[in-house]
Scaffold this motif. Structure first.
Motif, PDB file in Angstrom:
ATOM      1  N   LEU A 198      39.566  28.052  -6.340  1.00  0.00           N
ATOM      2  CA  LEU A 198      38.551  29.084  -6.555  1.00  0.00           C
ATOM      3  C   LEU A 198      39.187  30.459  -6.698  1.00  0.00           C
ATOM      4  N   MET A 199      40.257  30.711  -5.952  1.00  0.00           N
ATOM      5  CA  MET A 199      40.897  32.023  -5.949  1.00  0.00           C
ATOM      6  C   MET A 199      41.518  32.356  -7.300  1.00  0.00           C
ATOM      7  N   PHE A 200      42.055  31.364  -8.013  1.00  0.00           N
ATOM      8  CA  PHE A 200      42.756  31.624  -9.265  1.00  0.00           C
ATOM      9  C   PHE A 200      41.880  31.480 -10.505  1.00  0.00           C
ATOM     10  N   PHE A 201      40.663  30.979 -10.342  1.00  0.00           N
ATOM     11  CA  PHE A 201      39.793  30.765 -11.501  1.00  0.00           C
ATOM     12  C   PHE A 201      38.482  31.503 -11.312  1.00  0.00           C
ATOM     13  N   ASN A 202      38.546  32.832 -11.432  1.00  0.00           N
ATOM     14  CA  ASN A 202      37.360  33.669 -11.315  1.00  0.00           C
ATOM     15  C   ASN A 202      37.609  34.969 -12.070  1.00  0.00           C
ATOM     16  N   SER A 203      36.575  35.772 -12.247  1.00  0.00           N
ATOM     17  CA  SER A 203      36.690  36.992 -13.034  1.00  0.00           C
ATOM     18  C   SER A 203      37.413  38.108 -12.307  1.00  0.00           C
ATOM     19  N   GLY A 204      37.676  37.934 -11.022  1.00  0.00           N
ATOM     20  CA  GLY A 204      38.435  38.936 -10.292  1.00  0.00           C
ATOM     21  C   GLY A 204      39.924  38.788 -10.494  1.00  0.00           C
ATOM     22  N   PHE A 205      40.372  37.560 -10.675  1.00  0.00           N
ATOM     23  CA  PHE A 205      41.797  37.314 -10.896  1.00  0.00           C
ATOM     24  C   PHE A 205      42.192  37.623 -12.325  1.00  0.00           C
ATOM     25  N   SER A 206      41.315  37.287 -13.264  1.00  0.00           N
ATOM     26  CA  SER A 206      41.581  37.540 -14.683  1.00  0.00           C
ATOM     27  C   SER A 206      40.253  37.579 -15.427  1.00  0.00           C
ATOM     28  N   PRO A 207      40.128  38.382 -16.487  1.00  0.00           N
ATOM     29  CA  PRO A 207      38.884  38.395 -17.261  1.00  0.00           C
ATOM     30  C   PRO A 207      38.529  37.000 -17.765  1.00  0.00           C
ATOM     31  N   ILE A 208      37.241  36.715 -17.849  1.00  0.00           N
ATOM     32  CA  ILE A 208      36.797  35.371 -18.222  1.00  0.00           C
ATOM     33  C   ILE A 208      37.316  34.967 -19.591  1.00  0.00           C
ATOM     34  N   ASP A 209      37.343  35.905 -20.545  1.00  0.00           N
ATOM     35  CA  ASP A 209      37.775  35.539 -21.897  1.00  0.00           C
ATOM     36  C   ASP A 209      39.278  35.298 -21.997  1.00  0.00           C
ATOM     37  N   ALA A 210      40.020  35.527 -20.893  1.00  0.00           N
ATOM     38  CA  ALA A 210      41.447  35.238 -20.894  1.00  0.00           C
ATOM     39  C   ALA A 210      41.729  33.773 -20.566  1.00  0.00           C
ATOM     40  N   TYR A 211      40.738  33.053 -20.074  1.00  0.00           N
ATOM     41  CA  TYR A 211      40.892  31.630 -19.767  1.00  0.00           C
ATOM     42  C   TYR A 211      40.644  30.800 -21.027  1.00  0.00           C
ATOM     43  N   PRO A 212      41.126  29.566 -21.075  1.00  0.00           N
ATOM     44  CA  PRO A 212      40.827  28.696 -22.225  1.00  0.00           C
ATOM     45  C   PRO A 212      39.326  28.563 -22.426  1.00  0.00           C
ATOM     46  N   SER A 213      38.906  28.437 -23.664  1.00  0.00           N
ATOM     47  CA  SER A 213      37.473  28.430 -23.990  1.00  0.00           C
ATOM     48  C   SER A 213      36.728  27.312 -23.268  1.00  0.00           C
ATOM     49  N   TRP A 214      37.367  26.152 -23.106  1.00  0.00           N
ATOM     50  CA  TRP A 214      36.694  25.040 -22.441  1.00  0.00           C
ATOM     51  C   TRP A 214      36.509  25.281 -20.944  1.00  0.00           C
ATOM     52  N   LEU A 215      37.326  26.192 -20.385  1.00  0.00           N
ATOM     53  CA  LEU A 215      37.263  26.472 -18.957  1.00  0.00           C
ATOM     54  C   LEU A 215      36.362  27.663 -18.624  1.00  0.00           C
ATOM     55  N   GLN A 216      36.075  28.490 -19.628  1.00  0.00           N
ATOM     56  CA  GLN A 216      35.323  29.714 -19.380  1.00  0.00           C
ATOM     57  C   GLN A 216      33.955  29.490 -18.736  1.00  0.00           C
ATOM     58  N   PRO A 217      33.154  28.495 -19.151  1.00  0.00           N
ATOM     59  CA  PRO A 217      31.855  28.290 -18.477  1.00  0.00           C
ATOM     60  C   PRO A 217      32.010  27.961 -16.996  1.00  0.00           C
ATOM     61  N   VAL A 218      33.048  27.211 -16.641  1.00  0.00           N
ATOM     62  CA  VAL A 218      33.286  26.873 -15.233  1.00  0.00           C
ATOM     63  C   VAL A 218      33.647  28.127 -14.445  1.00  0.00           C
ATOM     64  N   VAL A 219      34.558  28.917 -15.016  1.00  0.00           N
ATOM     65  CA  VAL A 219      34.984  30.153 -14.349  1.00  0.00           C
ATOM     66  C   VAL A 219      33.815  31.114 -14.198  1.00  0.00           C
ATOM     67  N   GLU A 220      32.995  31.206 -15.221  1.00  0.00           N
ATOM     68  CA  GLU A 220      31.896  32.163 -15.223  1.00  0.00           C
ATOM     69  C   GLU A 220      30.841  31.841 -14.179  1.00  0.00           C
ATOM     70  N   HIS A 221      30.638  30.551 -13.916  1.00  0.00           N
ATOM     71  CA  HIS A 221      29.519  30.163 -13.056  1.00  0.00           C
ATOM     72  C   HIS A 221      29.951  29.585 -11.711  1.00  0.00           C
ATOM     73  N   GLN A 222      31.239  29.591 -11.403  1.00  0.00           N
ATOM     74  CA  GLN A 222      31.622  29.187 -10.050  1.00  0.00           C
ATOM     75  C   GLN A 222      31.210  30.302  -9.086  1.00  0.00           C
ATOM     76  N   PRO A 223      30.987  30.001  -7.800  1.00  0.00           N
ATOM     77  CA  PRO A 223      30.355  30.974  -6.887  1.00  0.00           C
ATOM     78  C   PRO A 223      31.059  32.317  -6.770  1.00  0.00           C
ATOM     79  N   MET A 224      32.384  32.350  -6.887  1.00  0.00           N
ATOM     80  CA  MET A 224      33.095  33.608  -6.691  1.00  0.00           C
ATOM     81  C   MET A 224      32.833  34.618  -7.801  1.00  0.00           C
ATOM     82  N   THR A 225      32.723  34.155  -9.044  1.00  0.00           N
ATOM     83  CA  THR A 225      32.605  35.078 -10.181  1.00  0.00           C
ATOM     84  C   THR A 225      31.354  35.952 -10.117  1.00  0.00           C
ATOM     85  N   PRO A 226      30.139  35.383  -9.963  1.00  0.00           N
ATOM     86  CA  PRO A 226      28.977  36.280  -9.875  1.00  0.00           C
ATOM     87  C   PRO A 226      29.023  37.185  -8.654  1.00  0.00           C
TER      88      PRO A 226
END
Length: 273
Positions: A198-226
């Motif tokens: 969770l710590m490495f896959f959220n919008s605080g660690f890196s902008p969402i659009d910097a993650y692979p496109s297939w992973l972006q929905p997961v990063v965007e909606h995991q609890p830490m990001t919002p």
């Protein structure tokens, strides 16, 4: 009537009252806080590790993230470290619960004339107090490195409140796993792995659009990001209603799913031979 290690235990009607639950939860919360404060290594770890982590993120990654995104990284790293400290602190609380289970303390508490939910409640309250204090500490440290909150005290209260929502959900998850798992289960590696992912896959660690496109929905909606997005919005005076709704939904959902397993697992752990 309940049996603990072969001994009959009777609970009176007064133990099941709201007054008994509130009073005894407060007493046991004080006990939990005293245990933390008296354990100097744990107490210093709760304080020093989040502060050092925040400063490390700023020194090592701050300029790189800021240069790549054009945004001040402090508004991402401060919320990120607040949530990471909440998670790993709850993992430590889960370890302590397992240790007290192994020493027989849970069984001894269970035979006392106290409300059955008081001990679990006290552990959750202790986590919320710890998270609130560490959040205020990190906001203060963040202010020295550029984390300026434009909304004043109301925004600070909002950031603390959002951190408590996230922390309550994660603490309940950890408590449910800690009392439901077998004593020999690899609880620490599992929880540490979940927290690290969770710590490495959220919008605080890196902008969402910097993650692979297939992973972006997961990063965007995991609890830490919002949660991070709401904290950032509160600090900068922006609106984040959609993200706040998502945080509340995650919190209510996780607590609803974990509450019964936590209560059932605690009873099983306390009455086991």
């Amino acid at each position: 009537m309940t049996t603990v290690a072969g001994a009959p235990v009777r609970s009176s009607a007064t133990e099941r009252t709201v007054r008994a639950w509130a009073t005894q939860s407060a007493v046991l919360t004080w006990r939990q806080l005293s245990v933390i404060v008296r354990d100097r290594a744990t107490f210093l770890q709760y304080i020093a590790v989040p502060v050092l982590t925040l400063l490390m993120f700023k020194v090592v990654l701050g300029d790189a993230i800021g240069g790549a995104t054009g945004q001040d990284s402090t508004y991402s790293t401060v919320p990120l470290v607040i949530l990471v400290s909440a998670m790993f602190g709850s993992v430590a609380a889960g370890i302590r619960l397992n240790q007290e289970r192994g020493t027989g303390l849970l069984s001894r508490l269970y035979v006392l004339p106290i409300n059955r939910a008081a001990d679990l409640t006290s552990r959750l309250l202790t986590e919320l107090i710890r998270i609130a204090l560490i959040t205020l500490l990190l906001i203060g440290v963040g202010a020295t490195i550029g984390f300026t909150i434009t909304g004043g005290a109301a925004s600070v209260a909002g950031i603390v409140g959002v951190a408590l929502l996230f922390g309550a959900a994660y603490a309940m998850l950890v408590l449910a796993l800690a009392v439901s798992a077998e004593p020999s289960a690899p609880l620490v590696p599992l929880l540490s792995l979940v927290s690290s992912v969770l710590m490495f896959f959220n919008s605080g660690f890196s902008p969402i659009d910097a993650y692979p496109s297939w992973l972006q929905p997961v990063v965007e909606h995991q609890p830490m990001t919002p949660t991070i997005e709401v904290m950032r919005a509160l600090a900068t005076g922006q609106s984040a209603t959609h993200d706040l709704i998502e945080v509340v939904a995650w919190t209510v959902g996780i607590i609803a799913v974990c509450l019964y397993p936590a209560l059932r697992g605690y009873r099983k752990a306390a009455t086991a031979r």
